[in-house]
Each structure stands twice: as C-alpha cells, then as structure tokens.
Design an enzyme around this catalytic site. Structure first.
Site, short mmCIF file in Angstrom:
data_model
loop_
_atom_site.label_atom_id
_atom_site.label_comp_id
_atom_site.label_asym_id
_atom_site.label_seq_id
_atom_site.Cartn_x
_atom_site.Cartn_y
_atom_site.Cartn_z
N ARG A 37 0.71 -1.23 -0.06
CA ARG A 37 0.05 -0.06 0.12
C ARG A 37 0.73 1.33 -0.02
O ARG A 37 0.60 2.21 0.54
CB ARG A 37 -0.82 -0.05 1.27
CG ARG A 37 -1.89 -1.15 1.02
CD ARG A 37 -3.06 -0.97 2.09
NE ARG A 37 -4.13 -2.10 2.12
CZ ARG A 37 -5.03 -2.17 1.47
NH1 ARG A 37 -5.18 -1.46 0.42
NH2 ARG A 37 -5.71 -3.34 1.68
N ASP A 68 -8.90 2.00 -6.09
CA ASP A 68 -8.90 3.50 -6.38
C ASP A 68 -7.55 4.16 -6.05
O ASP A 68 -7.05 4.92 -6.54
CB ASP A 68 -10.12 4.14 -5.56
CG ASP A 68 -10.45 3.76 -4.17
OD1 ASP A 68 -9.62 2.61 -3.65
OD2 ASP A 68 -11.31 3.89 -3.61
N THR A 124 -10.32 -5.05 -7.19
CA THR A 124 -10.66 -5.27 -5.81
C THR A 124 -12.08 -6.17 -5.52
O THR A 124 -12.64 -5.99 -6.20
CB THR A 124 -10.72 -3.73 -4.97
OG1 THR A 124 -11.58 -3.74 -3.75
CG2 THR A 124 -11.85 -2.82 -6.24
N ILE A 125 -11.80 -6.98 -4.47
CA ILE A 125 -12.78 -7.64 -3.87
C ILE A 125 -14.12 -6.53 -3.45
O ILE A 125 -15.26 -7.05 -3.43
CB ILE A 125 -12.74 -8.54 -2.95
CG1 ILE A 125 -12.11 -7.74 -1.53
CG2 ILE A 125 -11.58 -9.55 -3.16
CD1 ILE A 125 -12.17 -8.88 -0.33
N ASP A 130 -16.15 -1.45 -5.52
CA ASP A 130 -16.42 -0.35 -5.35
C ASP A 130 -15.80 0.96 -6.25
O ASP A 130 -15.75 2.19 -5.81
CB ASP A 130 -15.97 0.43 -3.61
CG ASP A 130 -14.42 0.14 -3.49
OD1 ASP A 130 -13.92 -0.38 -4.25
OD2 ASP A 130 -14.05 0.53 -2.35
N MET A 171 -15.70 -8.21 4.41
CA MET A 171 -14.73 -7.03 4.16
C MET A 171 -15.65 -6.11 3.23
O MET A 171 -16.77 -6.48 3.04
CB MET A 171 -13.46 -7.32 3.22
CG MET A 171 -12.57 -8.01 4.32
SD MET A 171 -10.90 -8.45 3.39
CE MET A 171 -9.83 -8.38 5.00
N GLY A 172 -14.95 -5.13 2.47
CA GLY A 172 -16.00 -4.44 1.56
C GLY A 172 -15.57 -2.84 1.90
O GLY A 172 -16.06 -2.12 1.01
N GLU A 195 -17.96 -5.08 7.29
CA GLU A 195 -16.88 -4.57 8.13
C GLU A 195 -17.40 -3.05 8.46
O GLU A 195 -16.94 -2.52 9.35
CB GLU A 195 -15.53 -4.59 7.58
CG GLU A 195 -15.11 -4.33 6.38
CD GLU A 195 -13.89 -4.22 5.92
OE1 GLU A 195 -13.00 -5.01 6.61
OE2 GLU A 195 -13.26 -3.78 4.85
N ARG A 213 -22.23 -16.73 18.03
CA ARG A 213 -20.63 -16.83 17.69
C ARG A 213 -20.38 -16.06 16.46
O ARG A 213 -21.30 -15.83 15.65
CB ARG A 213 -20.26 -18.42 17.35
CG ARG A 213 -20.80 -19.30 18.27
CD ARG A 213 -19.87 -19.41 19.53
NE ARG A 213 -20.07 -20.63 20.30
CZ ARG A 213 -20.57 -20.38 21.41
NH1 ARG A 213 -21.02 -19.19 21.94
NH2 ARG A 213 -20.73 -21.33 22.31
#
Ligand code: F6P
Length: 341
Positions: free
Chosen positions: A71, A102, A124-125, A128, A168-169, A221, A266
C-alpha cells in the site's frame, strides 16, 4: 513498445490471470513487459522483474500476485513521484499498467502530471470502483463468502445458534449484500444503511416464532451501528492512503445481543479467506479481457484511462472520472436487504 506493470493494494484472485494476459497478448503485438515488484514501491525503488511468457506460465488459476503488492503511496514520500519517473526512464517504459483499486489507480492518474502514461485495471474484492459494472476479484470473493455461509448454515442449524459472519468491503456493501443473498443470510447489514441492533433482535425473534431455531447474520466490516454512530475500527492508525483498518462489527453485534438471546451467539470473521484462493471463472475471463484491452489501449495511445466492463463490452473510461466518484450499492438494489421480510 515496452510496458511496465504493477499490482497494488489488497490482492484478489484474478491478478495473475491479468498479468498472463498482458504478457501473452503483448507478445502477440511485439510488446515487451517489465514487472515492478511490491506495488508502487517497485517503481520508487526500481525493483523490476522481466515478464516473459515463461514467467507467466501456469498462473491463470493461482490467487494473489506473483509481483507482490503493497500500500505504498509515492505521493506520501519526499521525491516519490520523481523516483517513479526515473524508473520509467531507466527501463524505457512507454506505458505503465497499474492493477488495483482506487488508491493504486489514483496514483497512476496523478502521475499523468509528471508525464507518466498510465492505464488502470480495476481490481478489488470490494467492487467499489465507479464506471465499471464489476471489478476484478469481486466474484471470486463472493464465491468464498457464499461457501462460508453454506458451511455456517449447517452448524447453525445443528446447534441452534445465531452465527454472525463479518465480511470485508470497506465503505461499500457489495460483498455483504450479494454474499448474503447468494448464501441465504437471514439478516444482511451493509454500510449504505445504518443498522439498529433491536431490529436484528426482533427479526431473529420473529424467526423463532416460526420455529426457526437458528439464524445467520452477515455484516459488512463498514456497517455502522446506530447506537455507536461510527464504523468499528480494528486499528485507528491510518495507512498511506488515509484508511483506517475496519473490523470488529460482528463482535460488537454479538456483545449487544448475546445476553438477550436464548441461543448461543458466535462470530466468524472471514478476513483474508475471502481474498485468497483460485479466481472464479468470471474473474479469469474478465482478467483476460482487461489485460488484452489494456494492451490495446496502450497501442492506440489511449492513456490515463481504466479498463471498464460495460455489459459485454470492455471500454476505456477516463481515470479522473471513475476515481472522482464513490460506488456504494445503488438504491435500486437495496430492496434485496429485506426481500423476504
Ligand atoms: O480493499 C480490499 C480490502 O480487503 C478491504 O475490503 C479491507 O477493508 C482492506 O482491504 C483490508 O486491508 P489490509 O489488506 O491492509 O488488511
């Protein structure tokens, strides 16, 4: 022509398939390819690797990236952009292909001011990135999430539990919404709509009244609990692009609900298990088409653009336009959150 290529940001399945396509389609058009290692760190430190057909052989089905990723943000380092320009000169690079989200493509776009001719490939997963129907990697992650929900269902049903799956996201709910629909989650929580823990409780109680002795919640998330008014963060420290690491909202919900529930609660955080593994067939095809399209754009001299999927076509979209807007789940798909309520 010599083309440089790098892979930055979070990895996802399908990057290697893209590299293979760039090299093989490039070779067909007498284009040589040079790989830069570790995202933008590669061009900053001139970390290069030749990319011949032999180098990309046998990687179509392998997740991650053979070039490594990071990154790193050259615009955060003194003299960073100039170092990138220098690497382009030293390696005779005519065009640089940046595969990533991005942040990675944002650097490519800003480097246009420094004379770097770049092309982005949206990967990207999180799905976006604006102005493309889908980003590379999204469908592979979706497959992992759907598989996880299928597995959680059997345990939830056998042990009569409330199981929460955190996915995620970042600030977009694509993974949670589409994963939740595909995997039949009973409650779907996304960043686009703040959620109320009481409402989750009432939904589960309603299921209990219908003799359903288990429930599955999927939560992005980045989803924000109304009571908290902020996203739940795992690490408050920001990365080189100013992002905090999200994480923990699943546990937050469990803490709020466990005393009120009659069944055990859980949490499973799918974390990197949704980013790894073999690319789904859709991503392998998209990767192959994005890679070839990037070569075509370079050959025709179309720079500062990103490859974009529009229906069945791959088109060039100006990077500045795509990166200038966010891409949440659109209002037209929000009905899926509560489809069966
Ligand atoms: O952008 C991809 C992504 O997986 C996000 O969904 C997530 O918030 C982030 O990267 C995690 O970053 P890291 O790889 O630094 O843990």
């Amino acid at each position: 022509m010599i083309i440089g290529v790098l892979t930055g940001g979070g990895d996802s399945p399908g990057i290697n398939a893209t590299l293979r396509s760039i090299v093989r389609f490039g070779a067909k058009h007498d284009v040589d390819v040079v790989g830069f290692l570790e995202g933008w760190q590669g061009p900053m430190e001139n970390l290069v690797q030749p990319m011949t057909i032999a180098d990309v052989s046998g990687i179509l089905h392998i997740g991650g990236t053979i070039l490594g990723s990071s990154r790193t943000n050259p615009f955060n380092e003194p003299g960073g952009p100039e170092q990138v320009v220098e690497s382009m000169k030293v390696n005779d690079i005519d065009c640089l292909i940046a595969i990533g989200g991005d942040d990675t493509m944002g650097v490519a776009h800003r480097l246009a001011e420094y004379g770097v001719k770049a092309i982005g490939i949206p990967q990207t997963i999180d799905n976006d990135i604006a102005l493309t129907d889908y980003s590379l990697g999204f469908f592979s992650a979706l497959e992992a999430i759907t598989g996880a929900l299928d597995r959680l269902h059997t345990t939830a049903a056998s042990h009569h539990r409330l199981l929460i799956l955190e996915v995620m996201g970042r600030d977009a709910g694509w993974l949670s919404l589409m994963g939740g629909v595909a995997g039949g989650a009973d409650v779907i929580l996304i960043p686009e709509e703040h959620f109320d823990v009481d409402l989750i409780y009432r939904k589960i109680k309603r299921r209990e009244s219908l003799k359903k002795r288990f429930s599955i919640v999927i939560v992005a998330e980045g989803a924000t609990p109304e009571g908290l008014g902020a996203q739940v963060v795992d690490e408050a420290e920001v990365d080189a692009f100013g992002h905090m690491r999200l994480g923990g909202v699943g546990q937050y919900i469990a803490n709020q609900l466990s005393e009120r529930m009659h069944m055990p609660v859980r949490v499973t955080n799918l974390a990197y298990l949704q980013r790894g593994g073999s690319p789904a067939p859709f991503d392998r095809v998209l990767a192959t088409r994005f890679g070839a399209a990037a070569i075509e754009f370079a050959l025709e001299g179309t720079f500062d653009v990103m490859t974009a999927l529009h229906g069945v076509k791959i088109e060039a979209v100006p990077l500045g336009e795509a990166l200038g807007m966010s891409r949440p789940v659109p209002d037209g798909l929000l009905y899926l959150v509560d489809l069966f309520e």
